[in-house]
Every structure is written in structure tokens, then in C-alpha cells.
Design a protein around this motif. Structure first.
Motif, PDB file in Angstrom:
ATOM      1  N   TYR A 159     -12.803  -6.946  -1.207  1.00 20.64           N
ATOM      2  CA  TYR A 159     -13.969  -6.082  -1.040  1.00 20.64           C
ATOM      3  C   TYR A 159     -13.684  -4.977  -0.017  1.00 20.64           C
ATOM      4  CZ  TYR A 159     -18.754  -4.569  -0.253  1.00 20.64           C
ATOM      5  OH  TYR A 159     -19.892  -3.806  -0.136  1.00 20.64           O
ATOM      6  N   CYS A 160     -12.999  -5.338   1.065  1.00 16.34           N
ATOM      7  CA  CYS A 160     -12.636  -4.328   2.065  1.00 16.34           C
ATOM      8  C   CYS A 160     -11.771  -3.234   1.444  1.00 16.34           C
ATOM      9  CB  CYS A 160     -11.918  -4.980   3.241  1.00 16.34           C
ATOM     10  SG  CYS A 160     -12.988  -6.017   4.267  1.00 16.34           S
ATOM     11  N   PHE A 161     -10.794  -3.629   0.629  1.00 12.63           N
ATOM     12  CA  PHE A 161      -9.957  -2.633  -0.052  1.00 12.63           C
ATOM     13  C   PHE A 161     -10.773  -1.808  -1.044  1.00 12.63           C
ATOM     14  CE2 PHE A 161      -6.062  -5.158   1.095  1.00 12.63           C
ATOM     15  CZ  PHE A 161      -5.394  -4.120   1.726  1.00 12.63           C
ATOM     16  N   GLU A 162     -11.674  -2.458  -1.754  1.00 15.75           N
ATOM     17  CA  GLU A 162     -12.468  -1.739  -2.760  1.00 15.75           C
ATOM     18  C   GLU A 162     -13.363  -0.681  -2.110  1.00 15.75           C
ATOM     19  OE1 GLU A 162     -15.657  -2.579  -6.377  1.00 15.75           O
ATOM     20  OE2 GLU A 162     -14.844  -4.273  -5.262  1.00 15.75           O
ATOM     21  N   GLU A 163     -13.966  -1.031  -0.985  1.00 14.67           N
ATOM     22  CA  GLU A 163     -14.928  -0.140  -0.337  1.00 14.67           C
ATOM     23  C   GLU A 163     -14.332   0.693   0.803  1.00 14.67           C
ATOM     24  OE1 GLU A 163     -18.031   0.377  -1.444  1.00 14.67           O
ATOM     25  OE2 GLU A 163     -17.537  -1.003  -3.078  1.00 14.67           O
ATOM     26  N   GLY A 164     -13.094   0.428   1.165  1.00 15.26           N
ATOM     27  CA  GLY A 164     -12.494   1.151   2.282  1.00 15.26           C
ATOM     28  C   GLY A 164     -13.074   0.747   3.624  1.00 15.26           C
ATOM     29  N   ILE A 165     -13.328  -0.533   3.803  1.00 18.09           N
ATOM     30  CA  ILE A 165     -13.900  -1.048   5.052  1.00 18.09           C
ATOM     31  C   ILE A 165     -12.755  -1.515   5.948  1.00 18.09           C
ATOM     32  CG2 ILE A 165     -15.382  -2.813   6.090  1.00 18.09           C
ATOM     33  CD1 ILE A 165     -16.930  -2.842   3.396  1.00 18.09           C
ATOM     34  N   GLY A 166     -12.468  -0.740   6.986  1.00 20.58           N
ATOM     35  CA  GLY A 166     -11.417  -1.096   7.935  1.00 20.58           C
ATOM     36  C   GLY A 166     -10.010  -0.870   7.413  1.00 20.58           C
ATOM     37  N   VAL A 167      -9.892  -0.457   6.167  1.00 24.00           N
ATOM     38  CA  VAL A 167      -8.600  -0.142   5.536  1.00 24.00           C
ATOM     39  C   VAL A 167      -8.827   1.056   4.608  1.00 24.00           C
ATOM     40  CG1 VAL A 167      -7.702  -2.506   5.584  1.00 24.00           C
ATOM     41  CG2 VAL A 167      -9.024  -1.750   3.623  1.00 24.00           C
ATOM     42  N   ASP A 168      -7.731   1.673   4.193  1.00 25.73           N
ATOM     43  CA  ASP A 168      -7.864   2.731   3.194  1.00 25.73           C
ATOM     44  C   ASP A 168      -8.298   2.109   1.875  1.00 25.73           C
ATOM     45  OD1 ASP A 168      -7.022   4.686   4.985  1.00 25.73           O
ATOM     46  OD2 ASP A 168      -4.906   4.504   4.385  1.00 25.73           O
ATOM     47  N   ARG A 169      -9.127   2.825   1.148  1.00 27.52           N
ATOM     48  CA  ARG A 169      -9.510   2.343  -0.186  1.00 27.52           C
ATOM     49  C   ARG A 169      -8.256   2.187  -1.035  1.00 27.52           C
ATOM     50  NH1 ARG A 169     -15.039   3.299  -2.511  1.00 27.52           N
ATOM     51  NH2 ARG A 169     -16.208   4.049  -0.743  1.00 27.52           N
ATOM     52  N   ASP A 170      -8.206   1.069  -1.739  1.00 22.14           N
ATOM     53  CA  ASP A 170      -7.061   0.811  -2.596  1.00 22.14           C
ATOM     54  C   ASP A 170      -7.520  -0.115  -3.722  1.00 22.14           C
ATOM     55  OD1 ASP A 170      -4.682  -0.113  -3.828  1.00 22.14           O
ATOM     56  OD2 ASP A 170      -3.556   0.098  -1.948  1.00 22.14           O
ATOM     57  N   ALA A 171      -7.862   0.467  -4.852  1.00 26.44           N
ATOM     58  CA  ALA A 171      -8.390  -0.306  -5.978  1.00 26.44           C
ATOM     59  C   ALA A 171      -7.378  -1.324  -6.479  1.00 26.44           C
ATOM     60  CB  ALA A 171      -8.823   0.637  -7.112  1.00 26.44           C
ATOM     61  N   GLY A 172      -6.102  -0.973  -6.451  1.00 24.42           N
ATOM     62  CA  GLY A 172      -5.059  -1.904  -6.895  1.00 24.42           C
ATOM     63  C   GLY A 172      -4.997  -3.145  -6.015  1.00 24.42           C
ATOM     64  N   GLN A 173      -5.070  -2.948  -4.696  1.00 22.73           N
ATOM     65  CA  GLN A 173      -5.076  -4.088  -3.778  1.00 22.73           C
ATOM     66  C   GLN A 173      -6.362  -4.903  -3.927  1.00 22.73           C
ATOM     67  OE1 GLN A 173      -2.723  -5.364  -1.422  1.00 22.73           O
ATOM     68  NE2 GLN A 173      -1.458  -4.127  -2.787  1.00 22.73           N
ATOM     69  N   ALA A 174      -7.484  -4.220  -4.160  1.00 20.14           N
ATOM     70  CA  ALA A 174      -8.746  -4.933  -4.375  1.00 20.14           C
ATOM     71  C   ALA A 174      -8.615  -5.855  -5.581  1.00 20.14           C
ATOM     72  CB  ALA A 174      -9.886  -3.935  -4.580  1.00 20.14           C
ATOM     73  N   PHE A 175      -8.098  -5.306  -6.667  1.00 22.35           N
ATOM     74  CA  PHE A 175      -7.935  -6.101  -7.882  1.00 22.35           C
ATOM     75  C   PHE A 175      -6.984  -7.280  -7.641  1.00 22.35           C
ATOM     76  CE2 PHE A 175      -5.944  -7.130 -11.949  1.00 22.35           C
ATOM     77  CZ  PHE A 175      -7.074  -7.378 -12.724  1.00 22.35           C
ATOM     78  N   LYS A 176      -5.896  -7.027  -6.918  1.00 18.13           N
ATOM     79  CA  LYS A 176      -4.915  -8.079  -6.615  1.00 18.13           C
ATOM     80  C   LYS A 176      -5.574  -9.237  -5.855  1.00 18.13           C
ATOM     81  CE  LYS A 176      -1.157  -8.990  -3.423  1.00 18.13           C
ATOM     82  NZ  LYS A 176      -0.310  -8.406  -2.377  1.00 18.13           N
ATOM     83  N   TYR A 177      -6.320  -8.911  -4.806  1.00 16.17           N
ATOM     84  CA  TYR A 177      -6.933  -9.973  -4.004  1.00 16.17           C
ATOM     85  C   TYR A 177      -8.070 -10.674  -4.740  1.00 16.17           C
ATOM     86  CZ  TYR A 177      -4.119  -9.244   0.133  1.00 16.17           C
ATOM     87  OH  TYR A 177      -3.060  -9.189   1.013  1.00 16.17           O
ATOM     88  N   TYR A 178      -8.850  -9.934  -5.541  1.00 19.01           N
ATOM     89  CA  TYR A 178      -9.873 -10.595  -6.360  1.00 19.01           C
ATOM     90  C   TYR A 178      -9.200 -11.573  -7.325  1.00 19.01           C
ATOM     91  CZ  TYR A 178     -13.698  -7.396  -4.998  1.00 19.01           C
ATOM     92  OH  TYR A 178     -14.670  -6.692  -4.322  1.00 19.01           O
ATOM     93  N   SER A 179      -8.075 -11.145  -7.914  1.00 13.45           N
ATOM     94  CA  SER A 179      -7.356 -12.000  -8.862  1.00 13.45           C
ATOM     95  C   SER A 179      -6.840 -13.267  -8.194  1.00 13.45           C
ATOM     96  CB  SER A 179      -6.182 -11.240  -9.490  1.00 13.45           C
ATOM     97  OG  SER A 179      -6.642 -10.152 -10.252  1.00 13.45           O
ATOM     98  N   LEU A 180      -6.271 -13.125  -7.003  1.00 12.32           N
ATOM     99  CA  LEU A 180      -5.759 -14.295  -6.286  1.00 12.32           C
ATOM    100  C   LEU A 180      -6.883 -15.283  -5.973  1.00 12.32           C
ATOM    101  CD1 LEU A 180      -3.270 -12.550  -3.822  1.00 12.32           C
ATOM    102  CD2 LEU A 180      -2.672 -14.069  -5.743  1.00 12.32           C
TER     103      LEU A 180
END
Length: 188
Positions: A29-50
Motif C-alpha cells: 500500500y505504501c508503494f501504491e500510494e507513495g507513502i514514505g517511498v516513491d510510488r512504484d506500482a510494480g513493487q506494490a503488485f509484488k508485495y500484494y502478491s507475496l
């Protein structure tokens, strides 16, 4: 304790790297929304998948959203529906509602108002506000459920009392529908 988003994200990352499913969902969620990190949809998807692979129901629902909206992955309504249905079985009220929406509109599945109703009712049991409005509209219109204006009004009121704009709108329309205005007579 002071609020520090960067520290929170650091701890999410550490717990996620150690395999904690909830932390992985939060990190995504942090990656998806750019909370405390740069937005990164690929990383968001990776962590949701894990997290989803570990059975985290929120992450399974969020994967459905990723496929529905094309976040970090190509948009795919059929896969979105599959993840929503899996999360719905796990009791996620938003997923139950989204499965109902897919059935009610025929998105990636054959349209079935009866199947939609079943999932909307599951979400309603959990007092999910959009389900209150949806079931209320079914009672108001007599579609799928027998027409019951008082039950429609009760459900709209529940949603409106939570501050839900859609519930407030439907409640206003419901009240107007209770007013019987006859045709004005014209003087000749």
C-alpha cells in the motif's frame, strides 16, 4: 511516540522482508500510494502478491483491485473477479460487494442479479454501507427482492446516518417518492 512515516515504512519493510503477510500488504500500500517511498506500482503488485500467497485476505482483495485498475499489472477483469471471489470467501466485505457488482453488471461473468444479490447480502450482514444502499435500491424497485419501501428507507437511513453521500441521496429520493403529488388542474 512521534509520528514518523519514514520509520513506519522502514519497519513495514523489515517485517515484510521477514515474511510477515500483513506487513507485506501494508508495504504494498505504501508503494501504491507513495507513502514514505516513491510510488512504484510494480513493487506494490509484488508485495500484494507475496502477502496474497500467504493467504492474507486484504492482499487478495488488493490484488483484485490491481487487476481491476491496472496497477502494476495489465488490467484484467476476469482475474480481478477471481481475486475478489477468493477474498469474498475469506469474508472481505469489499470483495463481497465487488463480486456482487461484477454479477449485477455482467463484468467478466454472465450477468446474474440473483448471484449478485447473494454477495450483496453477505456484505450487508457486515453492515457494509454501499451494500445497504444497493439492497435498499433492490427493495425500492422490486428488482430481485419484493418491493418493500419501508425496508428500502430503513437501509438508506442506515447508510445516510454514516454520512454516506449515496445513502443520503437515495434517502432523499425515497422521501420524495413517498409524496404523492397529483396533476395540477388547469383553469379554462
Amino acid at each position: 511516540v512521534d509520528k514518523d512515516v519514514a520509520v513506519a515504512v522502514q519497519y513495514f519493510r523489515s517485517a515484510a522482508d521477514q515474511g510477515d503477510a500483513e506487513a507485506r500488504n501494508n508495504q504494498a500500500y505504501c508503494f501504491e500510494e507513495g507513502i514514505g517511498v516513491d510510488r512504484d506500482a510494480g513493487q506494490a503488485f509484488k508485495y500484494y502478491s507475496l502477502a496474497a500467497e500467504q493467504g492474507n485476505v486484504k492482499a487478495i482483495f488488493n490484488l483484485g483491485l490491481c487487476y481491476d485498475e491496472g496497477v502494476g499489472v495489465a488490467k484484467n477483469e476476469r482475474r480481478a473477479f477471481g481475486y475478489y471471489k477468493l477474498a469474498a470467501r475469506g469474508g472481505n466485505q469489499k470483495a463481497q460487494y465487488n463480486v456482487g457488482i461484477h454479477y449485477s453488471r455482467g463484468i467478466a461473468v454472465k450477468k446474474s442479479l440473483v448471484k449478485a444479490l447473494r454477495f450483496f447480502l453477505l456484505a450487508l450482514e457486515q453492515q457494509f454501507t454501499p451494500a445497504q444502499v444497493r439492497i435498499g435500491s433492490y427493495y425500492q424497485s422490486g428488482v430481485v427482492l419484493p418491493r418493500n419501501s419501508s425496508e428500502a428507507g430503513r437501509l438508506y437511513q442506515l447508510a445516510a446516518d454514516k454520512g454516506d453521500a449515496d445513502g443520503q441521496f437515495h434517502l432523499a429520493v425515497h422521501h420524495l417518492s413517498l409524496i404523492h403529488i397529483s396533476e395540477p388542474t388547469r383553469r379554462s
